[in-house]
Write an enzyme that holds these catalytic residues in place. Structure first.
Site, PDB file in Angstrom:
ATOM      1  N   THR A 149      50.304  25.347  -0.573  1.00 35.54           N
ATOM      2  CA  THR A 149      50.000  26.768  -0.677  1.00 35.54           C
ATOM      3  C   THR A 149      51.601  27.812   0.227  1.00 35.54           C
ATOM      4  O   THR A 149      51.343  27.540   0.972  1.00 35.54           O
ATOM      5  CB  THR A 149      49.060  26.812  -0.831  1.00 35.54           C
ATOM      6  OG1 THR A 149      48.505  27.892  -0.799  1.00 35.54           O
ATOM      7  CG2 THR A 149      48.082  26.684   0.738  1.00 35.54           C
ATOM      8  N   ASP A 150      50.989  29.169  -1.296  1.00 32.80           N
ATOM      9  CA  ASP A 150      51.648  30.081  -0.335  1.00 32.80           C
ATOM     10  C   ASP A 150      51.130  30.653   1.147  1.00 32.80           C
ATOM     11  O   ASP A 150      51.571  31.415   1.814  1.00 32.80           O
ATOM     12  CB  ASP A 150      52.134  31.223  -1.383  1.00 32.80           C
ATOM     13  CG  ASP A 150      51.667  31.665  -2.167  1.00 32.80           C
ATOM     14  OD1 ASP A 150      49.885  30.974  -2.082  1.00 32.80           O
ATOM     15  OD2 ASP A 150      51.916  32.362  -3.121  1.00 32.80           O
ATOM     16  N   GLU A 151      49.946  30.107   0.737  1.00 32.93           N
ATOM     17  CA  GLU A 151      48.608  31.074   1.912  1.00 32.93           C
ATOM     18  C   GLU A 151      48.718  30.704   3.139  1.00 32.93           C
ATOM     19  O   GLU A 151      49.185  31.312   4.394  1.00 32.93           O
ATOM     20  CB  GLU A 151      47.578  30.630   1.614  1.00 32.93           C
ATOM     21  CG  GLU A 151      46.689  30.982  -0.046  1.00 32.93           C
ATOM     22  CD  GLU A 151      45.276  31.581  -0.253  1.00 32.93           C
ATOM     23  OE1 GLU A 151      44.592  30.969   0.755  1.00 32.93           O
ATOM     24  OE2 GLU A 151      45.047  30.725  -1.616  1.00 32.93           O
ATOM     25  N   TYR A 175      41.655  27.753   5.820  1.00 28.38           N
ATOM     26  CA  TYR A 175      42.333  26.952   5.012  1.00 28.38           C
ATOM     27  C   TYR A 175      43.541  26.928   4.968  1.00 28.38           C
ATOM     28  O   TYR A 175      44.228  26.088   4.818  1.00 28.38           O
ATOM     29  CB  TYR A 175      41.357  27.672   3.741  1.00 28.38           C
ATOM     30  CG  TYR A 175      42.819  26.954   2.610  1.00 28.38           C
ATOM     31  CD1 TYR A 175      42.286  25.721   2.399  1.00 28.38           C
ATOM     32  CD2 TYR A 175      43.523  27.887   1.254  1.00 28.38           C
ATOM     33  CE1 TYR A 175      43.574  25.456   0.544  1.00 28.38           C
ATOM     34  CE2 TYR A 175      44.629  27.547   0.718  1.00 28.38           C
ATOM     35  CZ  TYR A 175      44.063  26.202   0.419  1.00 28.38           C
ATOM     36  OH  TYR A 175      44.949  25.846  -0.392  1.00 28.38           O
ATOM     37  N   LYS A 179      46.111  23.917   5.877  1.00 26.42           N
ATOM     38  CA  LYS A 179      47.271  23.859   5.261  1.00 26.42           C
ATOM     39  C   LYS A 179      49.007  23.657   5.575  1.00 26.42           C
ATOM     40  O   LYS A 179      49.409  22.936   5.657  1.00 26.42           O
ATOM     41  CB  LYS A 179      47.338  23.883   3.984  1.00 26.42           C
ATOM     42  CG  LYS A 179      46.250  23.984   2.837  1.00 26.42           C
ATOM     43  CD  LYS A 179      45.784  22.370   2.618  1.00 26.42           C
ATOM     44  CE  LYS A 179      47.476  22.549   1.522  1.00 26.42           C
ATOM     45  NZ  LYS A 179      46.953  20.931   0.746  1.00 26.42           N
TER      46      LYS A 179
HETATM   47  P1  NAD Z   1      40.967  20.651  -5.446  1.00 26.18           P
HETATM   48  O1  NAD Z   1      39.310  21.221  -4.886  1.00 26.18           O
HETATM   49  O2  NAD Z   1      40.435  21.042  -7.017  1.00 26.18           O
HETATM   50  O3  NAD Z   1      40.417  18.964  -5.916  1.00 26.18           O
HETATM   51  C1  NAD Z   1      40.585  18.573  -4.909  1.00 26.18           C
HETATM   52  C2  NAD Z   1      40.143  17.432  -4.877  1.00 26.18           C
HETATM   53  O4  NAD Z   1      40.618  16.742  -3.629  1.00 26.18           O
HETATM   54  C3  NAD Z   1      39.192  16.758  -5.426  1.00 26.18           C
HETATM   55  O5  NAD Z   1      38.756  16.162  -6.283  1.00 26.18           O
HETATM   56  C4  NAD Z   1      38.308  16.285  -4.114  1.00 26.18           C
HETATM   57  O6  NAD Z   1      37.224  15.558  -4.076  1.00 26.18           O
HETATM   58  C5  NAD Z   1      39.744  15.548  -3.518  1.00 26.18           C
HETATM   59  N1  NAD Z   1      39.092  14.997  -1.552  1.00 26.18           N
HETATM   60  C6  NAD Z   1      38.883  16.739  -0.985  1.00 26.18           C
HETATM   61  N2  NAD Z   1      38.600  15.899   0.067  1.00 26.18           N
HETATM   62  C7  NAD Z   1      39.213  14.674   0.009  1.00 26.18           C
HETATM   63  C8  NAD Z   1      39.956  13.252   0.233  1.00 26.18           C
HETATM   64  N3  NAD Z   1      39.020  13.332   1.415  1.00 26.18           N
HETATM   65  N4  NAD Z   1      39.886  12.042  -0.150  1.00 26.18           N
HETATM   66  C9  NAD Z   1      40.206  12.140  -0.884  1.00 26.18           C
HETATM   67  N5  NAD Z   1      40.136  12.502  -1.490  1.00 26.18           N
HETATM   68  C10 NAD Z   1      39.864  14.021  -1.257  1.00 26.18           C
HETATM   69  O7  NAD Z   1      41.949  21.855  -5.504  1.00 26.18           O
HETATM   70  P2  NAD Z   1      43.178  21.805  -6.114  1.00 26.18           P
HETATM   71  O8  NAD Z   1      42.645  23.583  -6.854  1.00 26.18           O
HETATM   72  O9  NAD Z   1      43.591  21.723  -7.109  1.00 26.18           O
HETATM   73  O10 NAD Z   1      44.003  21.737  -5.149  1.00 26.18           O
HETATM   74  C11 NAD Z   1      45.218  20.692  -5.071  1.00 26.18           C
HETATM   75  C12 NAD Z   1      46.061  20.909  -3.834  1.00 26.18           C
HETATM   76  O11 NAD Z   1      47.237  22.252  -4.422  1.00 26.18           O
HETATM   77  C13 NAD Z   1      45.068  20.812  -2.565  1.00 26.18           C
HETATM   78  O12 NAD Z   1      46.026  20.621  -1.691  1.00 26.18           O
HETATM   79  C14 NAD Z   1      45.625  23.135  -2.587  1.00 26.18           C
HETATM   80  O13 NAD Z   1      45.588  22.999  -1.556  1.00 26.18           O
HETATM   81  C15 NAD Z   1      47.227  22.546  -3.335  1.00 26.18           C
HETATM   82  N6  NAD Z   1      47.500  24.112  -3.941  1.00 26.18           N
HETATM   83  C16 NAD Z   1      45.761  24.845  -4.562  1.00 26.18           C
HETATM   84  C17 NAD Z   1      46.402  25.825  -4.833  1.00 26.18           C
HETATM   85  C18 NAD Z   1      45.597  26.312  -6.237  1.00 26.18           C
HETATM   86  O14 NAD Z   1      45.870  27.496  -6.390  1.00 26.18           O
HETATM   87  N7  NAD Z   1      44.641  25.786  -6.089  1.00 26.18           N
HETATM   88  C19 NAD Z   1      47.658  26.222  -5.055  1.00 26.18           C
HETATM   89  C20 NAD Z   1      48.193  25.937  -4.414  1.00 26.18           C
HETATM   90  C21 NAD Z   1      48.525  24.888  -3.851  1.00 26.18           C
HETATM   91  P1  TYD Z   2      41.006  32.575  -5.288  1.00 24.09           P
HETATM   92  O1  TYD Z   2      40.301  32.234  -6.306  1.00 24.09           O
HETATM   93  O2  TYD Z   2      39.287  32.138  -4.262  1.00 24.09           O
HETATM   94  O3  TYD Z   2      41.703  31.887  -4.475  1.00 24.09           O
HETATM   95  P2  TYD Z   2      42.221  32.838  -3.286  1.00 24.09           P
HETATM   96  O4  TYD Z   2      41.556  33.185  -2.017  1.00 24.09           O
HETATM   97  O5  TYD Z   2      43.019  30.956  -2.311  1.00 24.09           O
HETATM   98  O6  TYD Z   2      43.859  33.191  -3.553  1.00 24.09           O
HETATM   99  O7  TYD Z   2      40.491  33.730  -4.989  1.00 24.09           O
HETATM  100  C1  TYD Z   2      41.909  34.935  -5.440  1.00 24.09           C
HETATM  101  C2  TYD Z   2      41.122  36.301  -5.091  1.00 24.09           C
HETATM  102  O8  TYD Z   2      40.210  36.984  -6.481  1.00 24.09           O
HETATM  103  C3  TYD Z   2      41.053  36.801  -3.416  1.00 24.09           C
HETATM  104  O9  TYD Z   2      42.245  37.627  -3.071  1.00 24.09           O
HETATM  105  C4  TYD Z   2      39.613  36.872  -3.414  1.00 24.09           C
HETATM  106  C5  TYD Z   2      39.497  37.129  -4.686  1.00 24.09           C
HETATM  107  N1  TYD Z   2      38.030  37.224  -5.009  1.00 24.09           N
HETATM  108  C6  TYD Z   2      37.298  38.246  -5.730  1.00 24.09           C
HETATM  109  O10 TYD Z   2      37.677  39.538  -5.801  1.00 24.09           O
HETATM  110  N2  TYD Z   2      35.735  37.255  -6.225  1.00 24.09           N
HETATM  111  C7  TYD Z   2      35.609  35.883  -5.669  1.00 24.09           C
HETATM  112  O11 TYD Z   2      33.997  36.205  -6.256  1.00 24.09           O
HETATM  113  C8  TYD Z   2      36.842  35.182  -5.866  1.00 24.09           C
HETATM  114  C9  TYD Z   2      35.751  33.730  -5.677  1.00 24.09           C
HETATM  115  C10 TYD Z   2      38.053  34.985  -5.092  1.00 24.09           C
END
Ligand code: NAD
Ligand code: TYD
Length: 369
Positions: A149-151, A175, A179
């Site tokens: 992630t960019d975070e 989180y 990461k």
């Molecule tokens: P998500 O929470 O929707 O999915 C995570 C998946 O991992 C789930 O299916 C869960 O069952 C599985 N999982 C969790 N713990 C596990 C374990 N111990 N063993 C096996 N499986 C396990 O997450 P997402 O939003 O799809 O993100 C996927 C990846 O991309 C993550 O690594 C996250 O850090 C990264 N990422 C997410 C975003 C975003 O905006 N969602 C952006 C950048 C990077």
């Molecule tokens: P989120 O989807 O949780 O992603 P991330 O925290 O990883 O960026 O949140 C996106 C943005 O929206 C973040 O600035 C937090 C804000 N947010 C709210 O204002 N209300 C909400 O209920 C949630 C879940 C997020």
């Protein structure tokens, strides 16, 4: 809506282990990959935590080259067995605890899965790689993609330049810290052992199959339920949004053409303030669901207590992946949000069962109602 990378027809087939393939991005990736490369073997390893959902992969059940395994990435012997019996050459590692608010409530699972789990996978892949591939003179197409992630870069002020691959790590939430730790491990396995790892740092994704704890699906669902739309703090925080399919296309290019040991930033160049994003969603819902009793949906917006340590702004400079690998995002925020609102509107059978007792307890803890 999208174009796909253009690879030669005769590419050798791959054998992928996709961790977290039943989650949001993982399941979009698996569907993308199985459609694009039907000759490849795809094995999903997913623990099916609250965020994992077999329904996300329902369209692939019964397909010859697809296998789903329920299991934990911390289970070393299971991972070793899968790598060996499936002769895996490519690991695409999505599995993680992924939600910042949950990491604030309970960081322990984040350390376990994101740090220890990634370490376990890397160790198993290292042994697998060295014994199975190096001995045979190496496997040029093998790669371990660590999806991050960019975070990890921390927060920006409105005037700062966007994050590049050279921006120092400064994670602010449990989180992002977990990461960051796993990113460093992936990098170290390349530098120390020569294992071909690549780290991708992507901005906020959105699209279908997104679990309703995250901003966009939570807002869509609350509008449909007539519930308040909780905006943290002053709503001026900025995120850089990317449609999930564009992320999958970027990963496709990184898998095929990325440089081992490198990192790539992935982002849509779509910076939006949270409050503006929520208002866009409201307008789309008013248009697409004109019969909702609570319209206009903007009436539901409620500013609530800010998230502790809330990062102000994220922005990605994706120049490297654009110039080196030829990736460009193809879905505008307007188009992607419209598709997403429509998806939540027409997939109530998908999200309603997710509003479980566990979800309600989580919701109560974060929002107090
Ligand atoms: P998500 O929470 O929707 O999915 C995570 C998946 O991992 C789930 O299916 C869960 O069952 C599985 N999982 C969790 N713990 C596990 C374990 N111990 N063993 C096996 N499986 C396990 O997450 P997402 O939003 O799809 O993100 C996927 C990846 O991309 C993550 O690594 C996250 O850090 C990264 N990422 C997410 C975003 C975003 O905006 N969602 C952006 C950048 C990077
Ligand atoms: P989120 O989807 O949780 O992603 P991330 O925290 O990883 O960026 O949140 C996106 C943005 O929206 C973040 O600035 C937090 C804000 N947010 C709210 O204002 N209300 C909400 O209920 C949630 C879940 C997020």
């Amino acid at each position: 809506m999208t174009s796909t990378p253009n690879f030669h027809e005769n590419r050798p087939s791959r054998r992928l282990l996709v961790t977290g393939g039943a989650g949001f991005i993982g399941s979009n990736f698996v569907r993308y990959w199985c459609t694009r490369y039907p000759g490849d073997r795809v094995v999903v390893l997913d623990a099916l935590t609250y965020a994992g959902n077999r329904q996300n992969l329902a369209s692939l059940v019964g397909k010859e080259n697809f296998r789903f395994v329920q299991g934990n990435i911390c289970d070393r012997s299971l991972v070793e067995t899968l790598l060996e019996e499936e002769q895996i050459d490519t690991v695409v590692h999505f599995a993680a605890e992924s939600h910042v608010d949950r990491s604030i409530l309970g960081p322990s699972a984040f350390i376990q899965t994101n740090v220890v789990g990634t370490f376990t996978l890397l160790e198993a892949f290292r042994i697998h790689w060295q014994t199975l591939f190096s001995v045979k003179g190496g496997n040029p197409q093998g790669v371990f993609i660590h999806v991050s992630t960019d975070e990890v870069y921390g927060t920006l002020t409105p005037r700062d330049p966007a994050f590049t691959e050279k921006t120092p790590y400064a994670p602010n939430s449990p989180y992002s810290a977990s990461k960051a730790g796993s990113d460093h491990l992936a990098r170290a396995y390349y530098h120390t052992y020569g294992i071909p790892t690549i780290v991708t740092n992507c901005s906020n994704n959105y699209g279908p199959y997104h679990f309703p704890e995250k901003l966009i699906p939570l807002m869509c669902i609350n509008m449909l339920l007539g519930k308040p739309l909780p905006v943290y703090g002053d709503g001026e925080n900025i995120r850089d949004w990317l449609y999930v399919e564009d992320h999958c296309r970027a990963l496709d290019l990184v898998i095929h053409r990325g440089t081992p040991g490198a990192t790539y930033n992935i982002g849509g160049n779509n910076e939006v303030k949270n409050i503006d994003l929520v208002r866009m969603l409201c307008r789309l819902m008013d248009e697409l669901a004109p019969d909702l009793p609570m319209r206009p949906c903007e009436k539901l917006i409620a500013f609530v207590k800010d998230r502790p340590g809330h990062d102000r702004r994220y922005a990605i400079d994706a120049t490297k992946i654009k110039t080196q690998l030829g990736w460009t995002p193809s879905v505008t925020v307007e188009e992607g949000l419209r598709q997403t609102v429509l998806w939540y509107l027409t997939h109530q059978d998908w999200w309603r069962p997710l509003l479980s007792e566990e979800y309600r307890a989580y919701y109560q803890q974060v929002y107090g109602n």
